[in-house]
Every structure is written in structure tokens, then in C-alpha cells.
Motif scaffolding. Structure first.
Motif, PDB file in Angstrom:
ATOM      1  N   GLU A  25       0.832  -1.202   0.000  1.00  0.00           N
ATOM      2  CA  GLU A  25       0.000   0.000   0.000  1.00  0.00           C
ATOM      3  C   GLU A  25       0.870   1.258   0.000  1.00  0.00           C
ATOM      4  O   GLU A  25       0.568   2.237  -0.685  1.00  0.00           O
ATOM      5  N   LYS A  29       0.758   4.104  -2.942  1.00  0.00           N
ATOM      6  CA  LYS A  29       0.464   5.514  -2.661  1.00  0.00           C
ATOM      7  C   LYS A  29       1.615   6.415  -3.091  1.00  0.00           C
ATOM      8  O   LYS A  29       1.387   7.485  -3.663  1.00  0.00           O
ATOM      9  N   TYR A  33       0.725   9.424  -5.674  1.00  0.00           N
ATOM     10  CA  TYR A  33       0.682  10.814  -5.216  1.00  0.00           C
ATOM     11  C   TYR A  33       1.568  11.726  -6.063  1.00  0.00           C
ATOM     12  O   TYR A  33       2.548  11.288  -6.653  1.00  0.00           O
ATOM     13  N   ASP A 164      -2.257  13.946   1.583  1.00  0.00           N
ATOM     14  CA  ASP A 164      -1.711  12.648   1.239  1.00  0.00           C
ATOM     15  C   ASP A 164      -0.977  12.091   2.455  1.00  0.00           C
ATOM     16  O   ASP A 164      -0.380  12.821   3.225  1.00  0.00           O
TER      17      ASP A 164
END
Length: 179
Positions: A25, A29, A33, A164
Motif C-alpha cells: 500500500e 500511494k 501521489y 496525502d
């Protein structure tokens, strides 16, 4: 975007079956991002994933320890390892190994009570301890003082605002019911 050694790397190239779901994960991400995540080399990248995963695990372990959240005024600790200061902080006692003292919080949590910022610093110390060996930890963190966001210079904690986040980050949320 992920940069390793001055080269942009696709997140799919970095995934490995050896990684935990939380680490996958993290990679997804970072890749998705707009923020640029830069690493000196693959070892630096892998250590970052390890310490973030260790942070998550330390948070889970602290919950399982049965340590309590309380105010500075009502803070308490195992006095075999720590001196409780008048400000509600825990100062490592002379002659005690820092690794033993941090591990005691997780093994004997019922003897501890602290407020939430101190809990986060404890989690960060535990994550580092679980990511390096005890001898290194004991050498680096000899004068541990646990209170609020205070930490050793060798445990820098950075803050920033944003939307984020990666697993392993510490997040604060606005709570209109609490000042």
C-alpha cells in the motif's frame, strides 16, 4: 512519484512478495501521489518501508500492552526503568539500557499511563528499536526522555500539512469537540 538514486521508478517494479500488505500500500500511494518520494538507493527505500511497517506494528503492540492514556498530571511508569518527572515525563534511569526500557512499556503496559503525543514518540522509538539491533539502539538513545513530542536528535520528527499520507505516518485530525 518514486525516485531511487536519481531515477524515477515505477511502483510495480518495486513490489515484492516479501513485502507485507501495508508495504505494498505504501508503494502504491508513493507511486500515485504528486509528492516526490526520493531515496538514495534500494536499501534506503527498503529501510523506509521497514520502519513504516514497524511503526504500524508498534502502534498495534502498544494497544495490546494495555497502557493507558492519561494527562501529564496522572502519568505513571515502571519506576524500575524510568524516573517520573514533575512534568509527567519519563526520564531513563542511569544504568538502564534504552532498549530494555522501551520494551518494558510494551511488555508491562498496565504499569504505564501517558498522553497521546508521548504515545506517538514511544511508538516511533519502538519502530526504530525493531528495525535496528539492540546494541545500536542503546548506543544512540542513551538519554531518552519521554514527554510530549520531545525526542532525541537522532529521532527527528517532521510535521507538515497535507491530504496525502502513507501507512506509518502520524496523523492529527481537527476535532471540534476537543480543543
Amino acid at each position: 512519484m518514486i525516485i531511487i538514486g536519481n531515477r524515477e521508478v515505477n511502483g510495480n517494479e518495486l513490489k515484492s512478495s516479501a513485502f507485507k500488505a501495508e508495504q505494498i500500500e505504501m508503494i502504491d500511494k508513493m507511486d500515485r501521489y504528486q509528492e516526490t518520494y526520493s531515496f538514495m538507493n534500494r536499501q534506503h527505500f527498503q529501510f523506509t518501508l521497514q520502519i513504516r511497517y514497524a511503526t504500524i506494528q508498534a502502534a498495534r503492540d502498544l494497544l495490546a500492552s494495555k497502557a493507558k492514556f492519561t494527562t501529564f498530571e496522572r502519568a505513571h511508569c515502571n519506576e524500575r526503568f524510568w524516573h517520573l518527572t514533575e512534568q509527567g515525563g519519563f526520564k531513563l534511569k542511569q544504568g538502564i539500557n534504552p532498549a530494555d526500557a522501551i520494551n518494558d512499556i510494551f511488555q508491562n503496559g498496565v504499569e504505564y499511563g501517558f498522553e497521546c503525543a508521548t504515545a506517538m514518540v514511544i511508538i516511533f522509538y519502538k519502530a526504530v528499536l525493531d528495525s535496528i539491533n539492540n546494541a545500536q539502539f542503546n548506543r544512540i538513545y542513551q538519554g531518552i526522555y519521554l514527554r510530549d513530542w520531545q525526542s532525541d536528535n537522532d529521532l527527528p520528527i517532521y510535521t507538515r500539512r497535507g491530504n496525502d499520507y502513507l501507512p506509518g505516518d502520524c496523523l492529527y485530525f481537527d476535532n471540534p469537540q476537543f480543543n
